[in-house]
Design an enzyme around this catalytic site. Structure first.
Site: not given
Ligand code: ASP
Length: 292
Positions: A48, A148, A166, A176, A199-200
């Site tokens: 990721s 991330t 990320t 995107r 993150t997320g």
């Molecule tokens: N925040 C990151 C994104 O949306 C992905 C992640 O942290 O899981 O690109």
């Protein structure tokens, strides 16, 4: 001044190690976070982030990254960058070698080339197979596969820095960009208050400028833990579409205290300091059902 480095997820612990070596020997928080996240960026097993990240819907790996320097609110970012395994180092060059703060797509790649970064094929065999499978079987929107690395550090001189890097949502639409490279969303730091990273699910996180909010809460006197909890609570309350997703924040204040909070269980913070080097399960989560 108690130096410390905190990062997101299980893979954060390996990334903390070179960062900690830098902090321990009196180096800067900025050097520490850029060097630290590079471990995850170069590791093909971390699917990721950076090299080996899951590709976009067209089978191409596009990465996003940013750095911030708490001494002067310096900021540099790249997004939609292809072929470069270490986007955070490129983001740092944007901050230090240009009078811009954010480069995207082909412009970012051209800049990275001009700065001497090596190009590589970022798509591993695992990534290619996963993408082919997704193409064959997809029935709805891309799978919620992401995670991330955000890293924040305080050095022995009282300086704070943050990095966030990320490959974004797996099988995303080309171009995107999520929260990670966005100042105030994916990361924020100010020597006068603290540092935070997120993150997320980026589409939701980007709506509340949460990393900025965490730092501002600390400026107003909240502990890092209280600040992270307040921001997760606000996000869940104010953005109902965020409820099925995992979203988490880590924070340190200017004294080296740390905290973390997540919307769901399963979030891990990696913490390395003079007294510890370990993973913590998030001490706070709201726990709606949904994808994690
Ligand atoms: N925040 C990151 C994104 O949306 C992905 C992640 O942290 O899981 O690109």
């Amino acid at each position: 001044m108690s130096h410390i480095v905190v990062s997101t997820w299980r893979f954060g612990l390996a990334s903390n190690q070179p960062a900690w070596e830098i902090l321990k020997s009196g180096g800067s928080a900025l050097d520490a976070v850029v060097r630290g996240v590079e471990v995850a960026e170069r590791d093909p097993a971390v699917r990721s982030v950076g090299f080996g990240g899951y590709p976009n819907a067209e089978g191409e790996v596009e990465v996003d990254a940013a750095v911030m320097d708490g001494r002067n609110l310096g900021y540099g970012a790249v997004a939609g960058l292809r072929k470069i395994a270490t986007p955070t180092a490129v983001a740092r060059r944007v901050m230090e070698k240009t009078d811009h703060v954010f480069l995207v797509g082909n412009g970012a790649l051209k800049f990275a080339r001009a700065q001497g970064f090596e190009e590589c094929n970022m798509l591993t065999e695992h990534g290619r197979r996963a993408w082919k499978k997704w193409k064959r079987e997809r029935t709805g929107p891309p799978a919620d596969v992401h995670d991330t690395i955000g890293m924040i550090a305080l050095d022995q001189h009282g300086n704070l820095a943050a990095a966030c890097t990320t490959s974004g949502a797996a099988f995303k639409l080309p171009g995107r960009v999520g929260d990670s490279p966005l100042i105030g969303s994916g990361l924020y730091t100010d020597n006068d208050a603290g540092a935070a990273a997120a993150t997320g699910r980026g589409e939701e996180i980007a709506r509340t400028c949460g990393s900025f909010a965490v730092v501002e809460h600390m400026r107003q006197g909240k502990s890092p833990q209280e600040a992270c909890e307040a921001v997760v609570q606000h996000l869940i309350a104010r953005v109902p579409s965020a409820r099925p997703f995992q979203m988490a924040y880590i924070a340190i204040d200017k004294y080296g205290n740390w905290g973390a909070a997540a919307a769901r269980s399963g979030f891990l913070s990696a913490v390395t300091s003079n007294v510890e080097n370990q993973l913590y399960k998030s001490r706070f989560f709201i726990g709606y059902g949904g994808v994690g």
